[in-house]
Design an enzyme around this catalytic site. Sequence first.
Site, PDB file in Angstrom:
ATOM      1  N   CYS A 108     -39.751  59.862  33.898  1.00 43.71           N
ATOM      2  CA  CYS A 108     -39.032  59.964  35.180  1.00 43.71           C
ATOM      3  C   CYS A 108     -37.763  60.802  35.087  1.00 43.71           C
ATOM      4  O   CYS A 108     -37.151  61.115  36.104  1.00 43.71           O
ATOM      5  CB  CYS A 108     -38.711  58.572  35.713  1.00 43.71           C
ATOM      6  SG  CYS A 108     -40.144  57.512  35.761  1.00 43.71           S
ATOM      7  N   HIS A 232     -32.972  58.745  40.212  1.00 45.39           N
ATOM      8  CA  HIS A 232     -34.403  58.447  40.145  1.00 45.39           C
ATOM      9  C   HIS A 232     -34.668  57.255  41.060  1.00 45.39           C
ATOM     10  O   HIS A 232     -33.925  56.276  41.057  1.00 45.39           O
ATOM     11  CB  HIS A 232     -34.807  58.148  38.702  1.00 45.39           C
ATOM     12  CG  HIS A 232     -36.195  57.624  38.591  1.00 45.39           C
ATOM     13  ND1 HIS A 232     -37.250  58.209  39.254  1.00 45.39           N
ATOM     14  CD2 HIS A 232     -36.710  56.570  37.915  1.00 45.39           C
ATOM     15  CE1 HIS A 232     -38.350  57.536  38.990  1.00 45.39           C
ATOM     16  NE2 HIS A 232     -38.052  56.525  38.181  1.00 45.39           N
ATOM     17  N   ASN A 262     -41.851  54.777  43.732  1.00 42.32           N
ATOM     18  CA  ASN A 262     -41.384  55.472  42.537  1.00 42.32           C
ATOM     19  C   ASN A 262     -42.404  56.562  42.187  1.00 42.32           C
ATOM     20  O   ASN A 262     -43.535  56.260  41.839  1.00 42.32           O
ATOM     21  CB  ASN A 262     -41.256  54.439  41.408  1.00 42.32           C
ATOM     22  CG  ASN A 262     -40.879  55.050  40.071  1.00 42.32           C
ATOM     23  OD1 ASN A 262     -40.931  56.267  39.882  1.00 42.32           O
ATOM     24  ND2 ASN A 262     -40.504  54.205  39.135  1.00 42.32           N
TER      25      ASN A 262
HETATM   26  O1  UT7 Z   1     -39.635  54.704  36.723  1.00 44.45           O
HETATM   27  C1  UT7 Z   1     -39.568  54.027  35.511  1.00 44.45           C
HETATM   28  C2  UT7 Z   1     -38.507  53.046  35.519  1.00 44.45           C
HETATM   29  N1  UT7 Z   1     -38.963  51.785  36.074  1.00 44.45           N
HETATM   30  C3  UT7 Z   1     -38.069  50.963  36.594  1.00 44.45           C
HETATM   31  O2  UT7 Z   1     -36.929  51.335  36.673  1.00 44.45           O
HETATM   32  C4  UT7 Z   1     -38.471  49.582  36.990  1.00 44.45           C
HETATM   33  C5  UT7 Z   1     -37.393  48.639  36.548  1.00 44.45           C
HETATM   34  N2  UT7 Z   1     -37.621  47.250  36.902  1.00 44.45           N
HETATM   35  C6  UT7 Z   1     -37.628  46.835  38.162  1.00 44.45           C
HETATM   36  O3  UT7 Z   1     -37.477  47.603  39.088  1.00 44.45           O
HETATM   37  C7  UT7 Z   1     -37.731  45.332  38.421  1.00 44.45           C
HETATM   38  O4  UT7 Z   1     -37.638  44.659  37.188  1.00 44.45           O
HETATM   39  C8  UT7 Z   1     -39.056  44.929  39.122  1.00 44.45           C
HETATM   40  C9  UT7 Z   1     -39.024  45.404  40.570  1.00 44.45           C
HETATM   41  C10 UT7 Z   1     -40.225  45.525  38.392  1.00 44.45           C
HETATM   42  C11 UT7 Z   1     -39.189  43.408  39.122  1.00 44.45           C
HETATM   43  O5  UT7 Z   1     -38.053  42.815  39.735  1.00 44.45           O
HETATM   44  P1  UT7 Z   1     -37.302  41.613  39.025  1.00 44.45           P
HETATM   45  O6  UT7 Z   1     -36.260  41.161  39.942  1.00 44.45           O
HETATM   46  O7  UT7 Z   1     -36.880  42.099  37.652  1.00 44.45           O
HETATM   47  O8  UT7 Z   1     -38.418  40.514  38.927  1.00 44.45           O
HETATM   48  P2  UT7 Z   1     -38.990  39.803  37.639  1.00 44.45           P
HETATM   49  O9  UT7 Z   1     -39.818  40.729  36.838  1.00 44.45           O
HETATM   50  O10 UT7 Z   1     -37.873  39.093  36.969  1.00 44.45           O
HETATM   51  O11 UT7 Z   1     -39.961  38.753  38.323  1.00 44.45           O
HETATM   52  C12 UT7 Z   1     -39.467  37.678  39.141  1.00 44.45           C
HETATM   53  C13 UT7 Z   1     -40.651  36.862  39.629  1.00 44.45           C
HETATM   54  C14 UT7 Z   1     -41.634  36.512  38.530  1.00 44.45           C
HETATM   55  O12 UT7 Z   1     -42.087  35.200  38.744  1.00 44.45           O
HETATM   56  P3  UT7 Z   1     -41.481  33.969  37.919  1.00 44.45           P
HETATM   57  O13 UT7 Z   1     -41.727  34.308  36.474  1.00 44.45           O
HETATM   58  O14 UT7 Z   1     -40.018  33.937  38.276  1.00 44.45           O
HETATM   59  O15 UT7 Z   1     -42.270  32.830  38.420  1.00 44.45           O
HETATM   60  C15 UT7 Z   1     -42.759  37.494  38.725  1.00 44.45           C
HETATM   61  O16 UT7 Z   1     -43.996  36.982  38.277  1.00 44.45           O
HETATM   62  O17 UT7 Z   1     -41.396  37.604  40.586  1.00 44.45           O
HETATM   63  C16 UT7 Z   1     -42.767  37.638  40.224  1.00 44.45           C
HETATM   64  N3  UT7 Z   1     -43.361  38.889  40.658  1.00 44.45           N
HETATM   65  C17 UT7 Z   1     -43.815  39.082  41.907  1.00 44.45           C
HETATM   66  N4  UT7 Z   1     -43.849  38.279  42.993  1.00 44.45           N
HETATM   67  C18 UT7 Z   1     -44.355  38.796  44.123  1.00 44.45           C
HETATM   68  C19 UT7 Z   1     -43.545  40.022  39.973  1.00 44.45           C
HETATM   69  N5  UT7 Z   1     -44.109  40.973  40.731  1.00 44.45           N
HETATM   70  C20 UT7 Z   1     -44.279  40.412  41.947  1.00 44.45           C
HETATM   71  C21 UT7 Z   1     -44.792  40.890  43.167  1.00 44.45           C
HETATM   72  N6  UT7 Z   1     -44.807  40.042  44.226  1.00 44.45           N
HETATM   73  N7  UT7 Z   1     -45.257  42.148  43.318  1.00 44.45           N
END
Ligand code: UT7
Length: 307
Positions: A108, A232, A262
């Site tokens: 990216c 980005h 993204n």
């Molecule tokens: O371009 C390359 C660079 N990539 C990035 O910069 C991505 C960086 N990371 C992110 O943008 C974020 O970490 C995400 C958007 C991917 C995830 O957000 P988060 O606030 O970090 O959520 P998390 O991974 O901590 O997940 C929180 C909860 C989890 O459930 P539990 O374990 O708390 O029960 C996940 O299983 O949300 C759950 N979850 C979802 N729920 C509904 C994960 N994906 C989803 C979803 N819908 N699509």
Amino acid sequence: MGMRILGWGTALPDKVVTNADLEKTLETSDEWIVERSGIRERRIGDSTTDLAVGAGRAAIGKAGVDPASIDLMILATTTPDQQVPATSAQVHHELQLSGGAFDLNAACSGFVYALVTANALLSTGPKRILVVGAETLSRITDWTDRNTAVLFGDGGGAIVVESVPDEGQLLAWDLGLDAEARHILQADHGGYIKMDGREVFKRAVRVMVDSAKRTLEQAKVRPEEVKLLVPHQANIRIIQSACDRLGIDREKAALVMHRTGNTSSASIPLALVDAIEQGRLEDGDLVLLAGFGAGMTWGTALIRWQA
Ligand code: UT7
């Protein structure tokens, strides 16, 4: 010697996939996706070649130059259409460019890497370079994995740059890589993107802020002097957090992720062109491009805008 930006353009596939569409096949919700990422919809379809050609053609048209006067093309992409030859070969052919062309993969951060590379090459021979970021991430996305499927999209963006005898518009830059973190975001040949989202998030804010500070220091520019931040487009919360830590008003960030998702290498040119077309830039404005991505790579570049 330096570079001058002559033209810019973008291309997006026609097909729109909304968060509501994803709700039908994944255990997710529009509310979760918008709140956690800032994304509302993304565009899906076409090939990387199609998107690169579309964006490149628009940029060349805007520049008002003969395609044959462009003597190099750099295509930043993580999703080439074939392993061999490079996707840039077909794009070069369809656009009827001169000189050489090559693909560049810095994930990216690819567009910033490509721009810095183009700037350097302009002092060694080529007079005009087409710099493109184009991706079809939908092809390497596992549409059954809610951790990644809600995030990615397809698109392309491009600019034409030309050599000038003075300092030019690229004032300072910083490129970097932390290979210790190469496992937190990856896709094998024939496989899908796998990502430790939380870890990427944490590191993304840090590397973006540190790199931006180095670039601003190099140019002796204070954060508050930056008129537009073009980050980005991975996550609105990463961008807001980086803005707060840098001391750049959140309103100064260019944002398109709500409608594109993204798009990796394409996301910075898509956001830059959107800001230009909205009339957010005036001659002399300082624009800070900031990329980060798999590798883990990062790249920031400070530009003085001149239409
Ligand atoms: O371009 C390359 C660079 N990539 C990035 O910069 C991505 C960086 N990371 C992110 O943008 C974020 O970490 C995400 C958007 C991917 C995830 O957000 P988060 O606030 O970090 O959520 P998390 O991974 O901590 O997940 C929180 C909860 C989890 O459930 P539990 O374990 O708390 O029960 C996940 O299983 O949300 C759950 N979850 C979802 N729920 C509904 C994960 N994906 C989803 C979803 N819908 N699509």
